[in-house]
Design a protein around this motif. Structure first.
Motif, short mmCIF file in Angstrom:
data_model
loop_
_atom_site.label_atom_id
_atom_site.label_comp_id
_atom_site.label_asym_id
_atom_site.label_seq_id
_atom_site.Cartn_x
_atom_site.Cartn_y
_atom_site.Cartn_z
N PHE A 24 -2.46 -28.38 21.91
CA PHE A 24 -2.23 -29.35 20.85
C PHE A 24 -3.46 -29.57 20.00
N LEU A 25 -3.24 -30.15 18.84
CA LEU A 25 -4.29 -30.63 17.94
C LEU A 25 -4.15 -32.13 17.82
N GLN A 26 -5.26 -32.83 17.86
CA GLN A 26 -5.26 -34.29 17.74
C GLN A 26 -6.06 -34.65 16.50
N GLN A 27 -5.45 -35.40 15.59
CA GLN A 27 -6.15 -35.91 14.42
C GLN A 27 -5.88 -37.40 14.34
N GLY A 28 -6.89 -38.18 14.72
CA GLY A 28 -6.70 -39.62 14.78
C GLY A 28 -5.65 -39.94 15.82
N LYS A 29 -4.63 -40.69 15.41
CA LYS A 29 -3.55 -41.04 16.33
C LYS A 29 -2.44 -40.00 16.36
N ASP A 30 -2.49 -39.05 15.42
CA ASP A 30 -1.45 -38.02 15.33
C ASP A 30 -1.78 -36.84 16.25
N ARG A 31 -0.75 -36.38 16.95
CA ARG A 31 -0.90 -35.24 17.86
C ARG A 31 0.16 -34.21 17.49
N VAL A 32 -0.28 -33.00 17.21
CA VAL A 32 0.63 -31.91 16.88
C VAL A 32 0.67 -30.95 18.06
N GLU A 33 1.85 -30.81 18.66
CA GLU A 33 2.04 -29.89 19.78
C GLU A 33 2.13 -28.47 19.24
N LEU A 34 1.29 -27.58 19.76
CA LEU A 34 1.29 -26.19 19.33
C LEU A 34 2.13 -25.30 20.25
N GLY A 35 2.28 -25.73 21.48
CA GLY A 35 3.06 -24.94 22.41
C GLY A 35 2.75 -25.30 23.84
N VAL A 36 3.40 -24.59 24.75
CA VAL A 36 3.21 -24.80 26.18
C VAL A 36 2.94 -23.44 26.81
N ALA A 37 1.90 -23.38 27.62
CA ALA A 37 1.58 -22.16 28.37
C ALA A 37 2.02 -22.38 29.81
N GLY A 38 2.74 -21.41 30.36
CA GLY A 38 3.21 -21.51 31.73
C GLY A 38 2.66 -20.40 32.60
N ARG A 39 3.24 -20.27 33.76
CA ARG A 39 2.79 -19.27 34.75
C ARG A 39 2.65 -17.89 34.10
N GLY A 40 1.48 -17.29 34.26
CA GLY A 40 1.21 -15.96 33.72
C GLY A 40 0.65 -15.96 32.31
N ASP A 41 0.63 -17.11 31.65
CA ASP A 41 0.08 -17.19 30.30
C ASP A 41 -1.43 -17.38 30.34
N VAL A 42 -2.08 -16.98 29.26
CA VAL A 42 -3.51 -17.11 29.10
C VAL A 42 -3.77 -18.09 27.97
N VAL A 43 -4.75 -18.98 28.15
CA VAL A 43 -5.14 -19.91 27.08
C VAL A 43 -6.64 -19.83 26.86
N GLY A 44 -7.03 -20.00 25.60
CA GLY A 44 -8.44 -19.98 25.24
C GLY A 44 -8.99 -18.59 25.01
N GLU A 45 -8.10 -17.62 24.85
CA GLU A 45 -8.54 -16.23 24.73
C GLU A 45 -9.10 -15.87 23.37
N ALA A 46 -8.59 -16.48 22.30
CA ALA A 46 -8.97 -16.04 20.95
C ALA A 46 -10.47 -16.18 20.71
N GLU A 47 -11.01 -17.34 20.96
CA GLU A 47 -12.43 -17.56 20.70
C GLU A 47 -13.31 -16.75 21.65
N VAL A 48 -12.87 -16.58 22.89
CA VAL A 48 -13.63 -15.80 23.86
C VAL A 48 -13.69 -14.34 23.43
N LEU A 49 -12.57 -13.79 22.98
CA LEU A 49 -12.54 -12.39 22.55
C LEU A 49 -13.33 -12.17 21.27
N GLU A 50 -13.31 -13.16 20.39
CA GLU A 50 -14.06 -13.04 19.15
C GLU A 50 -15.54 -13.29 19.38
N GLY A 51 -15.87 -13.97 20.48
CA GLY A 51 -17.26 -14.16 20.85
C GLY A 51 -18.02 -15.22 20.08
N HIS A 52 -17.30 -16.08 19.38
CA HIS A 52 -18.00 -17.12 18.61
C HIS A 52 -17.07 -18.28 18.32
N GLY A 53 -17.66 -19.35 17.83
CA GLY A 53 -16.89 -20.49 17.37
C GLY A 53 -16.44 -21.41 18.47
#
Length: 110
Positions: A24-53
């Motif tokens: 999710f993204l949180q902006q002030g009191k607003d929360r936008v759900e981006l999705g749900v990762a379940g068994r077998g899913d990977v999260v946080g891969e984009a920035e790790v693979l790009e090596g920055h940010g």
């Protein structure tokens, strides 16, 4: 329980073994759900693979979660297993980027 928050450093990714992780993204009191990762899913891969940010979104446990944290440095030792894992993670990143672009387009029209 938070795996990571938006703007955190990007020194690892997570493989979900059990449960669900909300993205999710949180902006002030607003929360936008981006999705749900379940068994077998990977999260946080984009920035790790790009090596920055910083992290582009937050991830927290929706229910009881077991996850493996994989340090970025472990992915840099490029043996056969790591090449296979990197190929898989790149395909996940491509699919997730396409889904986020679709959601972003939708939210801009909304």
């Amino acid at each position: 329980v938070s795996l990571f928050a938006k703007d955190d450093g990007t020194d690892s990714l997570f493989l979900v073994l059990k449960g669900e992780v909300r993205l999710f993204l949180q902006q002030g009191k607003d929360r936008v759900e981006l999705g749900v990762a379940g068994r077998g899913d990977v999260v946080g891969e984009a920035e790790v693979l790009e090596g920055h940010g910083p992290r582009g979104y937050s991830a927290s446990a929706a229910v009881d979660v077991d996850a493996v944290e994989i340090p970025r440095l472990a992915l840099l030792d490029v043996g056969e297993a790591q090449r296979t894992l990197l190929k898989f993670l790149n395909s996940v990143r491509t699919q997730r980027r396409a889904a986020l672009e679709t959601m972003s387009d939708f939210l801009q029209r909304w």
